[in-house]
Structure formats: C-alpha cells, structure tokens
Design a protein around this motif. Structure first.
Motif, PDB file in Angstrom:
ATOM      1  N   THR A 167       4.071  -3.474   5.902  1.00 12.56           N
ATOM      2  CA  THR A 167       2.651  -3.131   5.767  1.00 12.56           C
ATOM      3  C   THR A 167       1.889  -4.080   4.833  1.00 12.56           C
ATOM      4  OG1 THR A 167       3.390  -1.510   4.151  1.00 12.56           O
ATOM      5  CG2 THR A 167       2.772  -0.650   6.319  1.00 12.56           C
ATOM      6  N   ALA A 168       2.613  -5.007   4.201  1.00 11.91           N
ATOM      7  CA  ALA A 168       1.956  -5.889   3.225  1.00 11.91           C
ATOM      8  C   ALA A 168       1.087  -6.962   3.882  1.00 11.91           C
ATOM      9  CB  ALA A 168       3.003  -6.559   2.339  1.00 11.91           C
ATOM     10  N   ARG A 169       1.490  -7.414   5.060  1.00 13.16           N
ATOM     11  CA  ARG A 169       0.843  -8.575   5.694  1.00 13.16           C
ATOM     12  C   ARG A 169      -0.692  -8.437   5.830  1.00 13.16           C
ATOM     13  NH1 ARG A 169       2.177 -13.306   5.592  1.00 13.16           N
ATOM     14  NH2 ARG A 169       3.910 -12.521   4.442  1.00 13.16           N
ATOM     15  N   GLY A 225       0.814  -1.222   0.000  1.00 14.53           N
ATOM     16  CA  GLY A 225       0.000   0.000   0.000  1.00 14.53           C
ATOM     17  C   GLY A 225       0.841   1.262   0.000  1.00 14.53           C
ATOM     18  N   GLY A 226       1.999   1.211  -0.648  1.00 11.16           N
ATOM     19  CA  GLY A 226       2.908   2.360  -0.648  1.00 11.16           C
ATOM     20  C   GLY A 226       2.888   3.175  -1.928  1.00 11.16           C
ATOM     21  N   THR A 227       1.901   2.900  -2.811  1.00  9.25           N
ATOM     22  CA  THR A 227       1.766   3.704  -4.047  1.00  9.25           C
ATOM     23  C   THR A 227       0.294   4.062  -4.213  1.00  9.25           C
ATOM     24  OG1 THR A 227       1.952   1.503  -5.064  1.00  9.25           O
ATOM     25  CG2 THR A 227       3.658   3.066  -5.605  1.00  9.25           C
ATOM     26  N   ASP A 228       0.015   5.327  -4.529  1.00  5.28           N
ATOM     27  CA  ASP A 228      -1.388   5.748  -4.641  1.00  5.28           C
ATOM     28  C   ASP A 228      -1.998   5.285  -5.961  1.00  5.28           C
ATOM     29  OD1 ASP A 228      -0.669   7.505  -6.644  1.00  5.28           O
ATOM     30  OD2 ASP A 228      -0.816   9.316  -5.419  1.00  5.28           O
ATOM     31  N   SER A 229      -3.248   5.673  -6.209  1.00  2.00           N
ATOM     32  CA  SER A 229      -3.952   5.127  -7.373  1.00  2.00           C
ATOM     33  C   SER A 229      -3.307   5.538  -8.704  1.00  2.00           C
ATOM     34  CB  SER A 229      -5.419   5.554  -7.343  1.00  2.00           C
ATOM     35  OG  SER A 229      -5.476   6.961  -7.432  1.00  2.00           O
ATOM     36  N   GLU A 230      -2.485   6.592  -8.666  1.00  3.51           N
ATOM     37  CA  GLU A 230      -1.809   7.027  -9.897  1.00  3.51           C
ATOM     38  C   GLU A 230      -0.390   6.473  -9.969  1.00  3.51           C
ATOM     39  OE1 GLU A 230      -3.128   9.780 -11.982  1.00  3.51           O
ATOM     40  OE2 GLU A 230      -5.040   9.619 -10.932  1.00  3.51           O
ATOM     41  N   GLY A 231       0.004   5.701  -8.961  1.00  5.86           N
ATOM     42  CA  GLY A 231       1.345   5.112  -8.966  1.00  5.86           C
ATOM     43  C   GLY A 231       2.408   5.963  -8.282  1.00  5.86           C
ATOM     44  N   ARG A 232       1.976   7.084  -7.638  1.00  5.54           N
ATOM     45  CA  ARG A 232       2.967   7.904  -6.933  1.00  5.54           C
ATOM     46  C   ARG A 232       3.231   7.299  -5.565  1.00  5.54           C
ATOM     47  NH1 ARG A 232      -0.607  12.578  -8.977  1.00  5.54           N
ATOM     48  NH2 ARG A 232      -1.925  11.644  -7.396  1.00  5.54           N
ATOM     49  N   LEU A 233       4.476   7.472  -5.084  1.00  6.38           N
ATOM     50  CA  LEU A 233       4.799   6.928  -3.770  1.00  6.38           C
ATOM     51  C   LEU A 233       3.946   7.616  -2.719  1.00  6.38           C
ATOM     52  CD1 LEU A 233       8.712   6.737  -3.895  1.00  6.38           C
ATOM     53  CD2 LEU A 233       7.065   4.907  -4.257  1.00  6.38           C
ATOM     54  N   CYS A 234       3.441   6.852  -1.749  1.00  6.40           N
ATOM     55  CA  CYS A 234       2.707   7.433  -0.627  1.00  6.40           C
ATOM     56  C   CYS A 234       3.144   6.711   0.643  1.00  6.40           C
ATOM     57  CB  CYS A 234       1.200   7.345  -0.843  1.00  6.40           C
ATOM     58  SG  CYS A 234       0.573   5.651  -0.882  1.00  6.40           S
ATOM     59  N   LYS A 235       2.573   7.114   1.762  1.00  4.57           N
ATOM     60  CA  LYS A 235       2.965   6.489   3.018  1.00  4.57           C
ATOM     61  C   LYS A 235       2.611   4.997   2.964  1.00  4.57           C
ATOM     62  CE  LYS A 235       2.009   7.259   7.776  1.00  4.57           C
ATOM     63  NZ  LYS A 235       0.662   7.259   8.252  1.00  4.57           N
ATOM     64  N   PRO A 236       3.553   4.111   3.277  1.00 10.41           N
ATOM     65  CA  PRO A 236       3.236   2.677   3.233  1.00 10.41           C
ATOM     66  C   PRO A 236       2.001   2.351   4.060  1.00 10.41           C
ATOM     67  CG  PRO A 236       5.581   3.003   3.606  1.00 10.41           C
ATOM     68  CD  PRO A 236       4.942   4.362   3.664  1.00 10.41           C
ATOM     69  N   GLY A 237       1.097   1.584   3.503  1.00  8.73           N
ATOM     70  CA  GLY A 237      -0.130   1.216   4.211  1.00  8.73           C
ATOM     71  C   GLY A 237      -1.281   2.152   3.902  1.00  8.73           C
ATOM     72  N   GLU A 238      -0.992   3.276   3.238  1.00  9.61           N
ATOM     73  CA  GLU A 238      -2.041   4.279   3.005  1.00  9.61           C
ATOM     74  C   GLU A 238      -2.976   3.877   1.863  1.00  9.61           C
ATOM     75  OE1 GLU A 238      -0.940   8.557   4.005  1.00  9.61           O
ATOM     76  OE2 GLU A 238      -1.213   8.579   1.818  1.00  9.61           O
ATOM     77  N   ASN A 239      -2.421   3.243   0.835  1.00  7.20           N
ATOM     78  CA  ASN A 239      -3.270   2.858  -0.309  1.00  7.20           C
ATOM     79  C   ASN A 239      -3.851   1.458  -0.079  1.00  7.20           C
ATOM     80  OD1 ASN A 239      -3.998   3.464  -3.290  1.00  7.20           O
ATOM     81  ND2 ASN A 239      -3.222   1.363  -3.324  1.00  7.20           N
ATOM     82  N   ASP A 240      -5.047   1.262  -0.611  1.00  8.32           N
ATOM     83  CA  ASP A 240      -5.699  -0.035  -0.424  1.00  8.32           C
ATOM     84  C   ASP A 240      -5.592  -0.868  -1.712  1.00  8.32           C
ATOM     85  OD1 ASP A 240      -7.245  -2.188   0.054  1.00  8.32           O
ATOM     86  OD2 ASP A 240      -9.105  -1.084   0.468  1.00  8.32           O
ATOM     87  N   PRO A 241      -4.788  -1.929  -1.710  1.00  4.54           N
ATOM     88  CA  PRO A 241      -4.636  -2.735  -2.935  1.00  4.54           C
ATOM     89  C   PRO A 241      -5.917  -3.440  -3.365  1.00  4.54           C
ATOM     90  CG  PRO A 241      -3.396  -3.726  -1.111  1.00  4.54           C
ATOM     91  CD  PRO A 241      -3.911  -2.418  -0.616  1.00  4.54           C
ATOM     92  N   VAL A 242      -6.859  -3.646  -2.433  1.00  3.40           N
ATOM     93  CA  VAL A 242      -8.139  -4.265  -2.809  1.00  3.40           C
ATOM     94  C   VAL A 242      -8.865  -3.330  -3.787  1.00  3.40           C
ATOM     95  CG1 VAL A 242     -10.403  -5.007  -1.956  1.00  3.40           C
ATOM     96  CG2 VAL A 242      -8.330  -5.615  -0.683  1.00  3.40           C
ATOM     97  N   GLU A 243      -8.772  -2.020  -3.513  1.00  2.00           N
ATOM     98  CA  GLU A 243      -9.363  -1.033  -4.434  1.00  2.00           C
ATOM     99  C   GLU A 243      -8.700  -1.118  -5.806  1.00  2.00           C
ATOM    100  OE1 GLU A 243     -11.866   1.191  -4.156  1.00  2.00           O
ATOM    101  OE2 GLU A 243     -12.270  -0.075  -2.406  1.00  2.00           O
ATOM    102  N   ASP A 244      -7.383  -1.334  -5.809  1.00  2.00           N
ATOM    103  CA  ASP A 244      -6.651  -1.432  -7.079  1.00  2.00           C
ATOM    104  C   ASP A 244      -7.188  -2.585  -7.925  1.00  2.00           C
ATOM    105  OD1 ASP A 244      -5.114   0.627  -6.135  1.00  2.00           O
ATOM    106  OD2 ASP A 244      -3.344  -0.587  -5.683  1.00  2.00           O
ATOM    107  N   VAL A 245      -7.554  -3.675  -7.257  1.00  2.00           N
ATOM    108  CA  VAL A 245      -8.083  -4.833  -7.987  1.00  2.00           C
ATOM    109  C   VAL A 245      -9.405  -4.438  -8.655  1.00  2.00           C
ATOM    110  CG1 VAL A 245      -9.002  -7.187  -7.778  1.00  2.00           C
ATOM    111  CG2 VAL A 245      -6.959  -6.520  -6.482  1.00  2.00           C
ATOM    112  N   HIS A 246     -10.296  -3.793  -7.887  1.00  2.00           N
ATOM    113  CA  HIS A 246     -11.605  -3.409  -8.442  1.00  2.00           C
ATOM    114  C   HIS A 246     -11.459  -2.402  -9.581  1.00  2.00           C
ATOM    115  CE1 HIS A 246     -13.380  -5.816  -5.478  1.00  2.00           C
ATOM    116  NE2 HIS A 246     -13.215  -4.997  -4.453  1.00  2.00           N
TER     117      HIS A 246
END
Ligand SMILES: Nc1nc2c(ncn2[C@@H]2O[C@H](COP(=O)(O)OP(=O)(O)OP(=O)(O)O)[C@@H](O)[C@H]2O)c(=O)[nH]1
Ligand SMILES: [Mg+2]
Length: 407
Positions: free
Chosen positions: A237-239, A119-140
């Motif tokens: 933060t991946a776990r 969760g360390g990259t935002d929806s546009e692929g920019r680096l963000c705070k680890p854990g901040e982005n939700d990869p489940v959202e990325d799947v949808h």
C-alpha cells in the motif's frame, strides 16, 4: 576560541512509524522497537554516519583514519542522532508526551520525519487497515504541532509584558531570542523570519495571535529544515502514497528501515558484506544462516534494494547533512606531501562544516590555537597557498600553517 559545527539530527513523527527502527539501523544502538504506540518514551541518542567517497583513492595513498572510518573507499563520518517519543495531535497542548517531546525535538538542527507510507497506522499510532491512513496528513499535522509549539513559547506572558512599562525599553529581538534559545534557534534566524514575513520585530508588542503563528511557521521552516522518510515501502500500500508524498514541497526518501537494520546487524556479525547505502549485499557465511534468514535477506534484495536502489536510511542521513544543512566535508592534514598528521597517520581527520566556511574558521575548528595564529593554508590538491578568507569546498584537503606548532 574553538568553534564546533556539530549538528543534531532529530528522528521525529507520530508513534509506531518506525523511528526507533530507523535510529537503530543508522546507529546500531539498541533501541526498543514494537508494533504499538509509545514504545519510546525517553529519547535515544546515538552516533550514525554520513557516507562520502574517500579521497584516498584519488590521491593514491593508503589512509589511516582517526575521527572517521574508511570502508573500501567509502569514508564514513560520525554524526549525532536523537530518536524521540511519537507525537500525537494536540501534543503542543500537552497531549500524549506532548511538551516534553517537543522540547527534545526542537533541540535538533534538522528533522528526519519518519512517516508510515503504507498508511497502516492511524493518527495516534495505532495499527489500522493498511492504506487507511493518509501519510500526507501526517506531514501537515507534524508541521502544525511544531509551529504551534514555537508560537506558544514566543508569546508566553507576552500580553503582560506589553502592558508593563518596561516593554518600551526592552530589546525585543533579544527577548524573542532568549525565549527560543532553548530550541536552538539563533538571532540571525529570527531576523530572517522577520524579513520573510515582513513583520516588524521591534514592534512585536503589537503583534496579534495570527502574527505570532505566521512568524513561528516561517521560523520553523528556517530553523528546523525537514525531510520526509517514507518508511515501510516494502508494503504494497506504500506505492501510491509515495507518489502523493512526492508532490509535497519536501525531499522524500523511500525507505525500509527494517531491511537496513537486518543488513547492518548481519554485516556486524560478518554474515553479509554490506556497507550502509549500498545497492546490494553478498552473503559471506551461508552455513551460519538459517533458511528463513536467507529467505528474509533475499526478500530484502528483491523487494527493496532492486526496486529502490538502497534501503533509504543512509540516503536520508546524507541528504539531511548535505542538502538540508548545507554542509561540506573537508579533510585536515599537517604534511601536504604525505597527507599525514604529526604521527604519520594519512588522511586522519575529516570534518563536516557549513558551506561557506573559510580557511581560518576551519583552523579554529581544528584547534583554537591554530585559528588564532593562522598564517595561511595550503590546498593539498594543487599545493597552492590560500588566505584566511578562502571558502573551502566539499572534499578539500587542507593544511593550516600557523605561527605556533600544533600540540
Ligand atoms: N514493514 C515494515 N515495518 C517496519 C519498518 N520499520 C519499522 N517497522 C515496524 O514498525 C513498528 C514500529 O517500529 P518502531 O521503530 O518501534 O516505531 P517508533 O516510531 O519508534 O514507535 P514509538 O516509539 O512507539 O513512537 C515495528 O513493528 C517495526 O518492526 C519497515 O521498514 N517496514
Ligand atoms: Mg520508538
């Protein structure tokens, strides 16, 4: 007629998740890797391998592979991969590298969706705070973009067509098939989507916007099977995200592409003994490694291999072929006694074919002449004859007997 069963695997996802790292680790092809979005613009194509147990040990012979590799009892069979530019929200309307990208990924037969599980990259692929982005959202989001892209191709100029007097005389299935042929979608997949949605393709002129989207969604699932590579699992933060990803209706492979790349490169230079997919490695030439390199490799062992059992790259390729695409590996030999070809090479060739492939279809794959003049085949395990309609199984070793000699 020679039939090819080659399949293309697409490595896809939003920017900066590690797609090119995964691709390079799988193929050892050079691809640019960097920690900012849109590093990849032009797609990279390369050859990776699926890993199978070689049958030479079972038959107690020494093999001499031709179309594949055998490393200490592991048979590596080549497969093609494509690594494309990252996809950002709105891509199906042309944002980012949008349409061009979608065209490229849609040529693939199965998709390996690389998400940043940390969760360390935002929806546009920019680096963000680890854990901040939700990869489940990325799947949808990726599902949505591909579905909307297929829908837009299906319904292009549809209204005009339905108004034209020709509409009634058109073969509508043929028309839809024509539209999506560039995306590698076949007629039987269109028919299956029609059956699953309950929508009548013959009456597609009356379909609403929602009907097209519903149809495209089901067609996407059928024609572009996908698995999730939960990359960057080496980061803390991946776990928790990995557990959440596992609740989705997908095969999820925990992965550290960076570790696989380091191991493959070290193995290429004979610095370590490691086969793709192994759960451990051995340092061969410690004197040629700096202290930092040794430390980095030991971290891979402690943080990735001992925790996950592998880096995940090989597992993802195998699952894509054997689970998503339902392929089996079948060996072809000429001489069933010696398991050799006419040059005396033992267990030279192994082919990946869809489950359900018959002996005769297999003969066509090897050479069209063999298919046309097929008489029977022999299963090298029990030396029994099999007929043209016999369905081949994974790890079969087959000799085709035909009216013509092979050239
Ligand atoms: N911690 C960690 N970092 C990784 C891993 N895999 C890749 N990275 C890093 O993630 C960043 C992006 O990697 P790329 O392979 O260029 O990502 P990409 O998805 O191809 O990016 P675009 O081409 O821009 O879409 C780089 O800094 C990589 O070193 C991994 O397994 N763990
Ligand atoms: Mg890239």
């Amino acid at each position: 007629m020679q039939r090819s069963y080659s399949r293309l695997l697409g490595v896809v996802g939003k920017p900066n998740t590690g797609k090119s790292t995964f691709f390079s680790a799988a193929t050892l092809a050079l691809a640019e890797i960097a920690n900012y979005p849109f590093t990849t613009i032009k797609p990279n194509r390369g050859i990776g391998y699926v890993r199978t147990k070689c049958v030479h040990t079972e038959f107690s012979v020494n093999d001499s592979p031709k179309n594949s590799l055998c490393l200490g009892g592991v048979r590596l069979i080549p497969v093609e991969l494509i690594d494309v530019a990252g996809l950002v929200p709105g891509a199906c309307e042309g944002r980012g590298l949008g349409n061009q990208f979608l065209d490229e990924i849609c040529r693939a037969d199965a998709l390996i969706h690389v998400v940043d599980a940390s969760g360390g990259t935002d929806s546009e692929g920019r680096l963000c705070k680890p854990g901040e982005n939700d990869p489940v959202e990325d799947v949808h989001f990726l599902e949505q973009e591909i579905t909307m892209w297929i829908a837009s191709i299906l319904k292009k100029n549809w209204v005009r067509l339905t108004r034209s007097s020709e509409a009634d005389s058109h073969d509508l299935i043929g028309l839809l098939e024509q539209r999506v042929s560039g995306l590698g979608i076949r007629r039987n997949q269109i028919l299956e989507a029609a059956r699953k949605t309950g929508l009548n393709v013959e009456k597609a002129t009356a379909w609403s916007e929602e009907n097209f989207v519903e149809f495209a969604e089901v067609l996407r699932r059928i024609s572009k099977p996908m698995l999730i590579v939960a990359n960057k699992v080496d980061l803390p933060t991946a776990r928790p995200n990995l557990e959440r990803l596992r609740k989705l209706d997908y095969t999820v492979v925990p992965c550290c592409a960076e570790a696989e790349l380091a191991l493959r490169r070290a193995a290429e230079h004979q610095l370590v003994q490691y086969k793709p997919g192994d759960d451990n490695f051995k340092i061969m030439q410690p004197e040629k490694l700096s202290q930092n390199q040794v430390r980095a490799l030991e971290t891979v062992r402690d943080k990735v291999l001992s925790v996950q059992g592998s880096t995940g790259v090989q597992e993802a390729l195998n699952l894509a072929y054997f689970k998503l695409l339902n392929m089996v590996a079948v060996y072809s030999v000429e001489d069933v006694e010696h398991l050799s070809d006419h040059n005396g090479r033992v267990l030279p060739d192994v082919y990946l074919v869809p489950h359900g492939t018959t002996a005769r279809q297999f003969a066509y794959l090897i050479h069209s002449d063999l298919g046309e003049s097929f008489i029977y085949a022999v299963n090298a395990r029990d030396k029994k004859r099999i007929g043209e309609d016999a369905v081949l199984e994974n790890q079969d070793v087959i000799s085709v007997v035909s009216a013509r000699r092979r050239t």
